[in-house]
Design an enzyme around this catalytic site. Structure first.
Site, PDB file in Angstrom:
ATOM      1  N   LYS A  83      31.217  58.444   2.825  1.00  0.00           N
ATOM      2  CA  LYS A  83      31.109  57.291   1.846  1.00  0.00           C
ATOM      3  C   LYS A  83      32.570  56.556   2.069  1.00  0.00           C
ATOM      4  CE  LYS A  83      29.807  57.616  -2.986  1.00  0.00           C
ATOM      5  NZ  LYS A  83      30.231  58.482  -4.051  1.00  0.00           N
TER       6      LYS A  83
HETATM    7  C1  E4P Z   1      28.754  57.112  -7.198  1.00  0.00           C
HETATM    8  O1  E4P Z   1      28.562  57.644  -6.068  1.00  0.00           O
HETATM    9  C2  E4P Z   1      29.858  57.651  -8.042  1.00  0.00           C
HETATM   10  O2  E4P Z   1      30.299  58.738  -7.674  1.00  0.00           O
HETATM   11  C3  E4P Z   1      29.685  57.472  -9.411  1.00  0.00           C
HETATM   12  O3  E4P Z   1      28.247  57.203  -9.788  1.00  0.00           O
HETATM   13  C4  E4P Z   1      30.533  56.846 -10.376  1.00  0.00           C
HETATM   14  O4  E4P Z   1      30.022  56.986 -11.753  1.00  0.00           O
HETATM   15  P1  E4P Z   1      31.054  56.811 -12.977  1.00  0.00           P
HETATM   16  O5  E4P Z   1      31.387  55.431 -12.910  1.00  0.00           O
HETATM   17  O6  E4P Z   1      30.479  57.408 -14.016  1.00  0.00           O
HETATM   18  O7  E4P Z   1      32.336  57.341 -12.409  1.00  0.00           O
END
Ligand code: E4P
Length: 217
Positions: A83
């Site tokens: 990522k």
């Molecule tokens: C995506 O891969 C992120 O880990 C995640 O969905 C972020 O979510 P949040 O806005 O609840 O931290």
């Protein structure tokens, strides 16, 4: 639509995998920081449990650092998806990693042009954050509709991974819009199992059955 869980917690992942509903996992540095133990070993275990794509994020902010970390993460297990954040350095790293055959998830996507640029450099997934857009008084799900339309128009193979999901309505809307994947916190998946009419209905079925059996003896 595939279901990923957005967590670094092994117990949560084991519980959901046992239900047979889990297709993959997404993590981020904030989620992994909450867990004890060595993060690389934890990621390996997650891959072994889920046997599907597991996103692991780089923390370097320059292309060279992202490439170094991304290649290290990819060595952990063939299920690892590297990522990278949507920055110029992240876009460059994505292009190189994708050309090397590593799957890349471009994260922190907040506009359709960002998603389109990530698709152009070979991202396997883009992660638009719907909840964080809702938090700033915009409708996050509108972004999903735009990205799905664009990717359909040009037949990009990049998958739309709906992230920052906060409730079951996000899941339903994502499915109706044709998103490829939704990544959901375990608590929201838990919420999706609950319906008062299911509980009331089951209780009544069992009571009626018991009554009928008792009347037969
Ligand atoms: C995506 O891969 C992120 O880990 C995640 O969905 C972020 O979510 P949040 O806005 O609840 O931290």
């Amino acid at each position: 639509m595939k279901l990923f869980v957005d967590t670094g917690n092994l117990k949560e992942i084991e519980g959901l995998a046992a239900l047979g509903i889990l297709d993959g996992v997404t993590t981020n540095p904030s989620l992994l920081a909450k867990e004890s133990g060595d993060y690389k070993q934890n990621l390996k275990q997650i891959c072994q449990i889920v046997q599907g794509p597991v996103s692991a994020e780089v923390v370097a902010t320059d292309t060279a650092g992202m490439l170094r970390e991304g290649r290290e993460l990819a060595k952990i297990d063939p299920h690892i998806v590297v990522k990278v954040p949507f920055t110029k350095d992240g876009v460059k790293a994505c292009k190189t990693l994708a050309a090397e055959g590593t799957k890349v998830n471009v994260t922190l996507i907040f506009s359709a042009t960002q998603a389109w640029l990530a698709a152009k450099v070979g991202a396997s997934y883009v992660s638009p954050f719907v909840g964080r857009l809702d938090d700033i008084a915009t409708t996050g799900m509108n972004l999903i509709r735009e990205i799905v339309d664009i990717f359909d128009n040009f037949e990009y193979s990049t998958e739309v991974l709906v992230a920052s999901v906060r409730n079951p309505i996000h899941i339903v809307e994502a499915a109706r819009m044709g998103a490829d994947v939704v990544t959901v916190p375990a608590a929201v998946i838990e919420q999706s199992f609950k319906h008062p009419l299911t509980d009331i209905g089951l209780e009544k079925f069992l009571k009626d059955w018991e009554k009928a059996q008792a009347a037969k003896v």
